[in-house]
Enzyme design. Structure first.
Site: not given
Ligand code: IMP
Ligand code: MG
Length: 177
Positions: A101, A104, A154
């Site tokens: 997804d 980071d 997010v």
């Protein structure tokens, strides 16, 4: 504006833009992996919605499997990423594409990729819906990226805040406080 637990989030990337970008990524993979029968490994939980939409947009022959990774044992970060649900496929000699997804800091990938390399796949690439270039710390990022985003939290489209928000159909970003 949506509220999840104690935080406010504002709309960030619409479902139309997400679907459009997924179609472009699928075309790229269709071209790059034609006749290579790639094996996708989607990393749970966050990537389940992205993986489902992306995989449906592919037209080449391909397989998909799922792993669940956890870097925490109880309350403490172990520094190593364990497979809470492991991989059952043999990846030896396969062309592997990790579906994430979001990348980071890169910590998850920096410990998972060497694990996979031990089984000698023919190739490994990473396809991430989102990357946060400003947050990278481990020198590993995606080979294929949907959107590069700022270093801000997010939610939505599978991504959560403390377990909630995964069912929002589009991406939301933390509102300025
Ligand atoms: P990394 O190991 O630091 O690259 O982080 C990877 C994981 O942290 C992702 O797969 C997500 O599950 C989670 N994560 C990182 N940033 C966010 C975010 O902004 N929203 C929700 N989850 C995130
Ligand atoms: Mg994740």
């Amino acid at each position: 504006m949506v509220r999840i637990l104690d935080k406010q989030f504002v709309p960030f990337i619409s479902k139309e833009r997400i679907q459009q970008r997924i179609i472009e990524l699928a075309k790229e993979i269709d071209n790059d992996y034609r006749d290579l029968n790639p094996l996708f490994i989607a990393i749970l939980n966050g990537s389940f919605i992205f993986a489902a939409d992306f995989f449906r947009s592919l037209t080449i022959d391909a397989e998909i499997s799922f792993v669940k990774l956890a870097s925490y044992s109880g309350m403490e970060s172990t520094g190593t990423v364990m497979q809470a649900i492991g991989l059952e496929q043999n990846i030896n000699s396969r062309h592997v594409i990790i579906l994430e997804d979001i990348v980071d800091s890169g910590k998850t990938l920096s410990s998972f990729l060497p694990e996979l390399q031990k089984d000698k796949p023919r190739s490994i690439k990473v396809l991430a819906l989102l990357t946060k270039p400003a947050a990278l710390k481990y020198g590993i990022t995606a080979d294929y990226t949907g959107f590069e985003i700022p270093d801000k939290f997010v939610v939505g489209y599978g991504l959560d805040y403390d377990g909630y928000g995964r069912n929002l159909p589009e991406l939301y970003i933390l509102a300025d406080q």
